[in-house]
Design a protein around this motif. Structure first.
Motif, mmCIF file in Angstrom:
data_model
loop_
_atom_site.group_PDB
_atom_site.id
_atom_site.type_symbol
_atom_site.label_atom_id
_atom_site.label_comp_id
_atom_site.label_asym_id
_atom_site.label_seq_id
_atom_site.Cartn_x
_atom_site.Cartn_y
_atom_site.Cartn_z
ATOM 1 N N ALA A 1 -4.550 -14.741 14.369
ATOM 2 C CA ALA A 1 -5.559 -13.989 13.626
ATOM 3 C C ALA A 1 -4.937 -13.072 12.571
ATOM 4 C CB ALA A 1 -6.418 -13.161 14.582
ATOM 5 N N ALA A 2 -3.640 -12.825 12.659
ATOM 6 C CA ALA A 2 -2.986 -11.869 11.760
ATOM 7 C C ALA A 2 -3.067 -12.248 10.281
ATOM 8 C CB ALA A 2 -1.536 -11.655 12.186
ATOM 9 N N PRO A 3 -2.784 -13.502 9.885
ATOM 10 C CA PRO A 3 -2.878 -13.816 8.452
ATOM 11 C C PRO A 3 -4.287 -13.631 7.888
ATOM 12 C CG PRO A 3 -1.646 -15.521 9.586
ATOM 13 C CD PRO A 3 -2.235 -14.634 10.640
ATOM 14 N N GLY A 4 -5.297 -14.036 8.630
ATOM 15 C CA GLY A 4 -6.672 -13.867 8.157
ATOM 16 C C GLY A 4 -7.071 -12.408 8.083
ATOM 17 N N THR A 5 -6.627 -11.624 9.052
ATOM 18 C CA THR A 5 -6.908 -10.189 9.039
ATOM 19 C C THR A 5 -6.278 -9.540 7.814
ATOM 20 O OG1 THR A 5 -6.979 -10.159 11.453
ATOM 21 C CG2 THR A 5 -6.655 -8.053 10.357
ATOM 22 N N LEU B 1 -5.412 -10.996 5.006
ATOM 23 C CA LEU B 1 -6.061 -11.494 3.795
ATOM 24 C C LEU B 1 -7.409 -10.814 3.554
ATOM 25 C CD1 LEU B 1 -5.916 -13.498 1.443
ATOM 26 C CD2 LEU B 1 -7.120 -15.126 2.897
ATOM 27 N N LEU B 2 -8.208 -10.647 4.594
ATOM 28 C CA LEU B 2 -9.498 -9.974 4.430
ATOM 29 C C LEU B 2 -9.313 -8.524 3.996
ATOM 30 C CD1 LEU B 2 -11.458 -11.430 7.441
ATOM 31 C CD2 LEU B 2 -12.127 -11.575 5.044
ATOM 32 N N LEU C 1 0.199 -5.510 4.974
ATOM 33 C CA LEU C 1 -0.956 -5.720 5.848
ATOM 34 C C LEU C 1 -0.644 -6.744 6.939
ATOM 35 C CD1 LEU C 1 -3.700 -5.690 3.096
ATOM 36 C CD2 LEU C 1 -3.425 -3.996 4.910
ATOM 37 N N LEU C 2 0.067 -7.800 6.595
ATOM 38 C CA LEU C 2 0.439 -8.810 7.586
ATOM 39 C C LEU C 2 1.401 -8.217 8.614
ATOM 40 C CD1 LEU C 2 0.315 -11.731 8.600
ATOM 41 C CD2 LEU C 2 2.202 -12.242 7.043
ATOM 42 N N THR C 3 2.350 -7.428 8.158
ATOM 43 C CA THR C 3 3.288 -6.781 9.072
ATOM 44 C C THR C 3 2.571 -5.844 10.027
ATOM 45 O OG1 THR C 3 5.044 -6.942 7.415
ATOM 46 C CG2 THR C 3 5.360 -5.349 9.191
ATOM 47 N N ALA C 4 1.608 -5.090 9.524
ATOM 48 C CA ALA C 4 0.849 -4.177 10.383
ATOM 49 C C ALA C 4 0.073 -4.947 11.445
ATOM 50 C CB ALA C 4 -0.107 -3.333 9.533
#
Length: 145
Positions: A69-73, A75-76, A106-109
């Motif tokens: 779910a991290a990449p989509g989170t 990206l949003l 954001l992806l790292t977070a």
């Protein structure tokens, strides 16, 4: 025939992560609310503050999500950051270095939040299952009365 089983004994399972679409829905709604609050309180000229708030949101959402779910989170969160926290509002742009850095942040977070949750759950499960360790509150440990 009814079979009685005690509820409090045995190993407790590790909590299941929240479904990915629910995490993404939370990311979309949360990012919209955060960017609106930042734009109202501070103004749209401070995207760094919005990035910080969205990074915290991504990390918090990562606490209850799966790794996928991290990449989509990210990206949003980036879409709302880019679309509404940078003038002109409502226009998506791509500034190579800036947006790449923001997406990476954001992806790292989100990944840190997910990894932290997995580590905490694994540690708790290990403590529940490890033999030879005194259980808290039983009077068997060095700090129990």
């Amino acid at each position: 025939m009814i079979e009685w089983k005690p509820l409090g004994t045995g190993a407790r399972p590790v909590p299941q992560p929240v479904a990915t679409p629910l995490v993404w829905a939370g990311a979309g709604v949360g990012a919209l609310v955060l960017v609106a609050v930042v734009n109202t309180v501070v103004g749209p000229d401070r995207p760094e503050l919005a990035l910080s708030a969205l990074s915290v949101l991504a990390a918090l959402l990562g606490l209850c999500a799966r790794f996928k779910a991290a990449p989509g989170t990210a990206l949003l969160c980036w879409l709302f950051l880019n679309g509404f926290a940078i003038p002109p509002a409502g226009t998506l742009t791509w500034a190579g270095d800036r947006d790449t850095t923001w997406l990476a942040c954001l992806l790292t977070a989100a990944l840190i939040g997910t990894a932290l949750a997995r580590l905490v759950h694994a540690r708790a499960a290990y403590r529940r299952l490890a033999p030879g360790r005194p259980r808290p509150g039983t009077g068997e440990g060095p700090f129990d009365p």
